[in-house]
Design a protein around this motif. Structure first.
Motif, mmCIF file in Angstrom:
data_model
loop_
_atom_site.group_PDB
_atom_site.id
_atom_site.type_symbol
_atom_site.label_atom_id
_atom_site.label_comp_id
_atom_site.label_asym_id
_atom_site.label_seq_id
_atom_site.Cartn_x
_atom_site.Cartn_y
_atom_site.Cartn_z
ATOM 1 N N VAL A 124 -6.035 -23.865 -51.149
ATOM 2 C CA VAL A 124 -6.904 -25.160 -51.203
ATOM 3 C C VAL A 124 -8.270 -24.747 -51.647
ATOM 4 O O VAL A 124 -9.126 -25.376 -52.550
ATOM 5 C CB VAL A 124 -7.440 -25.946 -49.824
ATOM 6 N N PHE A 125 -8.882 -23.555 -51.345
ATOM 7 C CA PHE A 125 -10.089 -23.002 -51.624
ATOM 8 C C PHE A 125 -9.955 -22.734 -53.025
ATOM 9 O O PHE A 125 -10.700 -22.900 -53.914
ATOM 10 C CB PHE A 125 -10.393 -21.793 -50.785
ATOM 11 N N ALA A 126 -8.912 -22.196 -53.516
ATOM 12 C CA ALA A 126 -8.671 -21.540 -54.879
ATOM 13 C C ALA A 126 -8.767 -22.812 -55.753
ATOM 14 O O ALA A 126 -9.091 -22.636 -56.974
ATOM 15 C CB ALA A 126 -7.420 -20.707 -55.010
ATOM 16 N N LEU A 135 -14.160 -15.363 -61.370
ATOM 17 C CA LEU A 135 -14.589 -15.791 -59.840
ATOM 18 C C LEU A 135 -13.605 -16.655 -59.180
ATOM 19 O O LEU A 135 -13.227 -16.283 -57.912
ATOM 20 C CB LEU A 135 -16.146 -16.491 -60.114
ATOM 21 N N THR A 136 -12.917 -17.411 -60.163
ATOM 22 C CA THR A 136 -11.764 -18.365 -59.540
ATOM 23 C C THR A 136 -10.496 -17.359 -59.114
ATOM 24 O O THR A 136 -9.920 -17.875 -58.210
ATOM 25 C CB THR A 136 -11.528 -19.238 -60.588
ATOM 26 N N ALA A 137 -10.402 -16.295 -59.756
ATOM 27 C CA ALA A 137 -9.242 -15.556 -59.352
ATOM 28 C C ALA A 137 -9.607 -14.351 -58.224
ATOM 29 O O ALA A 137 -8.945 -14.145 -57.351
ATOM 30 C CB ALA A 137 -8.781 -14.555 -60.642
ATOM 31 N N LEU A 138 -10.983 -13.747 -58.442
ATOM 32 C CA LEU A 138 -11.240 -12.811 -57.791
ATOM 33 C C LEU A 138 -11.519 -13.110 -55.988
ATOM 34 O O LEU A 138 -10.908 -12.458 -55.345
ATOM 35 C CB LEU A 138 -12.771 -12.066 -58.032
ATOM 36 N N ILE A 139 -12.197 -14.166 -55.869
ATOM 37 C CA ILE A 139 -12.551 -14.317 -54.224
ATOM 38 C C ILE A 139 -11.122 -14.890 -53.710
ATOM 39 O O ILE A 139 -10.959 -14.312 -52.571
ATOM 40 C CB ILE A 139 -13.633 -15.579 -54.425
ATOM 41 N N PRO A 140 -10.154 -15.862 -54.220
ATOM 42 C CA PRO A 140 -9.185 -16.151 -53.426
ATOM 43 C C PRO A 140 -8.129 -14.989 -53.395
ATOM 44 O O PRO A 140 -7.480 -14.431 -52.257
ATOM 45 C CB PRO A 140 -8.275 -17.131 -54.230
#
Length: 289
Positions: A206-208, A226-231
């Motif tokens: 959900v966060f991603a 950022l969309t890939a790294l954090i999740p």
């Protein structure tokens, strides 16, 4: 068990490769669509992602702490097994008359086999030749081999003519070993709640999903990164907890039961004067089993 050595990052990445691929594909597709396509008009306040990320961080912190607690409890239990195995043979050697040296050796070899059998049973592996030969020779029931061997200890103890006080001391040591076996079985047979795991995994996705719509759109590569790294970081933390929570699964993060059993065998054989010691190789990788 992992050692204080350099660990290949690819060994860990293989654990989460499918999640990484899914998140990367989503990040690229949504990043491009959000920058140049029909998703460019969708905006979700970054505060929404921040709230979910905060909740997710708390859940992951609890999950990781509980997983490490299970692993550390298992390590403490096997540390106690090492100590009590030495204590058992030392007590038998001291209390049994020298003319009954064969009885001491029987206790020693039985305890050695018990340690190997317990580790192999917890890992659900086929028994090694040492354990298999002992089980076959002594016609031990195969339903719960470690427990059956412990029963043989008790039967042999009841036949010793060493006085009640000394018998009670040895029986106390056997009780601690039996208690350690039960604790290992409890950890092995108690799974971490699946609902909790599903909730954490669901929230990560959900966060991603929401994250790219709260980021600024000036630089598409930054948004994708950022969309890939954090999740992926959240996924990595979750996978670390999953690996740690089951310390008897025959993986690199296992409690080193085979190594500890070999150490016990060496110590016990030295106590009884047996020179046929097993060779304990130095670890060639970043873990020991």
């Amino acid at each position: 068990m992992l050692l204080n050595k350099k660990i290949s990052i690819f060994t860990f990445l293989k654990q989460i490769k499918f999640d990484i691929i899914a998140i990367l594909i989503y990040a690229i597709v949504v990043g491009i669509a959000d920058q140049y396509g029909f998703l460019s008009k969708i905006e979700i306040p970054i505060a929404v992602s921040a709230i979910i990320g905060t909740a997710l961080s708390l859940l992951l912190a609890f999950r990781t702490a509980q997983a490490y607690e299970r692993w550390w409890e298992a390590r403490i239990i096997w540390g106690a097994i090492v100590n009590d195995s030495r204590t058992l043979i030392r007590q038998v050697k001291q209390f049994v008359p020298k003319k009954d040296a064969d009885v001491v050796k029987e206790f020693a070899y039985r305890q050695i086999v018990w340690c190997y059998a317990l580790g192999e049973t917890l890992r659900k592996l086929s028994y090694s030749k040492k354990v298999y030969d002992y089980v076959k020779e002594h016609k031990i029931p195969k339903n719960n081999v470690p427990n059956s061997i412990m029963n043989q200890h008790g039967a042999a103890l009841s036949k010793l003519d060493i006085g009640d006080f000394k018998q009670v001391q040895i029986d106390s040591t056997l009780s601690r070993l039996c208690d350690a076996m039960g604790k290992c079985e409890r950890i092995k047979n108690t799974v971490f709640p699946k609902s909790y795991s599903l909730l954490v995994h669901f929230l990560i996705y959900v966060f991603a999903t929401l994250l790219p719509f709260g980021l600024k759109d000036e630089y598409v590569l930054v948004e994708i990164f950022l969309t890939a790294l954090i999740p992926i970081i959240f996924i990595a933390i979750e996978r670390t907890a999953i690996i740690l929570q089951d310390p008897f699964e025959n993986v690199t993060t296992d409690i080193p039961m085979t190594t500890l059993a070999t150490t016990i065998e060496i110590n016990i054989k030295e106590l009884i004067g047996d020179d046929d010691l097993p060779f304990q190789e130095k670890p060639k990788t970043f873990y020991i089993m």
